[in-house]
Design a protein around this motif. Structure first.
Motif, PDB file in Angstrom:
ATOM      1  N   VAL A   1      37.670  43.430  35.283  1.00  0.00           N
ATOM      2  CA  VAL A   1      38.169  44.829  35.412  1.00  0.00           C
ATOM      3  C   VAL A   1      38.198  44.891  36.717  1.00  0.00           C
ATOM      4  O   VAL A   1      39.145  45.186  37.448  1.00  0.00           O
TER       5      VAL A   1
ATOM      6  N   TRP B   1      39.095  43.832  40.329  1.00  0.00           N
ATOM      7  CA  TRP B   1      39.936  43.014  41.351  1.00  0.00           C
ATOM      8  C   TRP B   1      39.669  41.255  41.880  1.00  0.00           C
ATOM      9  O   TRP B   1      40.762  41.032  41.676  1.00  0.00           O
TER      10      TRP B   1
ATOM     11  N   VAL C   1      40.630  40.227  38.218  1.00  0.00           N
ATOM     12  CA  VAL C   1      42.248  39.652  37.733  1.00  0.00           C
ATOM     13  C   VAL C   1      42.807  39.636  38.987  1.00  0.00           C
ATOM     14  O   VAL C   1      43.847  38.767  38.598  1.00  0.00           O
TER      15      VAL C   1
ATOM     16  N   LYS D   1      41.850  47.132  38.580  1.00  0.00           N
ATOM     17  CA  LYS D   1      43.029  46.090  38.365  1.00  0.00           C
ATOM     18  C   LYS D   1      44.063  45.912  38.988  1.00  0.00           C
ATOM     19  O   LYS D   1      44.639  45.025  39.313  1.00  0.00           O
TER      20      LYS D   1
ATOM     21  N   THR E   1      46.112  43.025  40.486  1.00  0.00           N
ATOM     22  CA  THR E   1      47.784  42.103  40.044  1.00  0.00           C
ATOM     23  C   THR E   1      48.490  42.537  41.314  1.00  0.00           C
ATOM     24  O   THR E   1      49.197  41.761  41.511  1.00  0.00           O
TER      25      THR E   1
END
Length: 212
Positions: A27, A29, A32, A196, A200
């Motif tokens: 989860v 960052w 991710v 997240k 992304t």
């Protein structure tokens, strides 16, 4: 494979708002981001709760001054192709330096450290991506409101000041506040969806920077 250092505070560490616990590995960052890069880069998590850009915190036993930690990390994680720096929230929680401009001066120093560090001859000089953290939001949590409730307005200025720093220093910039919002549980940390979201959103940015 490219090597990326994610240098930050509790938002990078994965602090769960209101719990003092940590988001799961997949989860957070930085991880991710790594997943989105599809194995083309290794992302090193280097988040330290309470870390500032360049300021000492006399209230804690651990050294939270980012300028003191960064040179060691540049050495221990050589080679690096990119250093992502997301700091500033802890700079402005102290009333005697409650300005996003002060944090931007600290960010300038961190970029200078990356740009002037004496890397090994065979190692590349990493590029830098300055990331403005999401702004603080109002919270009903009394402790956290006392901690940084006075700094909400200043936190909304991170993007403007950090964009200027990035332009002046010739590095890359991203405003995490455009994709993530702090959790009102404590006013500063991120829930799973928002941490997240930063990872992304950084995928295409990092792909462009590193030409992946």
């Amino acid at each position: 494979m490219k090597h990326i250092l994610a240098f930050g505070d509790s938002l990078t560490w994965g602090f769960i708002a209101g719990t003092f616990e940590r988001h799961p590995f997949d989860v957070r960052w930085p991880n991710v981001l790594a997943a989105g890069l599809g194995g083309k880069a290794r992302v090193i998590e280097e988040g330290h709760n309470g870390r500032t850009t360049v300021f000492d915190d006399p209230t804690t036993f651990d050294d939270r001054n980012g300028a003191k930690a960064l040179p060691m990390l540049l050495s221990s994680h050589t080679p690096l192709d990119l250093v992502i720096i997301m700091l500033g929230t802890n700079d402005i929680k102290f009333a005697n330096r409650c300005r996003a401009f002060d944090a931007s001066m600290g960010m300038t120093r961190l970029v200078q450290i990356v740009q002037t560090f004496p890397y090994l001859e065979w190692a590349p000089k990493p590029q830098v991506l300055v990331v403005a953290p999401p702004a603080l939001v109002p919270t009903t949590d009394e402790w956290f409101n006392d901690l940084w409730g006075h700094a909400i307005a200043e936190s909304k200025l991170f993007g403007r000041h950090y964009a200027r720093v990035a332009e002046e220093m010739g590095v890359h910039f991203f405003d995490a506040g455009t994709v993530a919002t702090a959790d009102k549980t404590d006013g500063g940390h991120l829930d799973a969806a928002n941490t997240k979201a930063i990872g992304t959103a950084l995928v295409p940015v990092v792909k462009r920077i590193l030409e992946l």
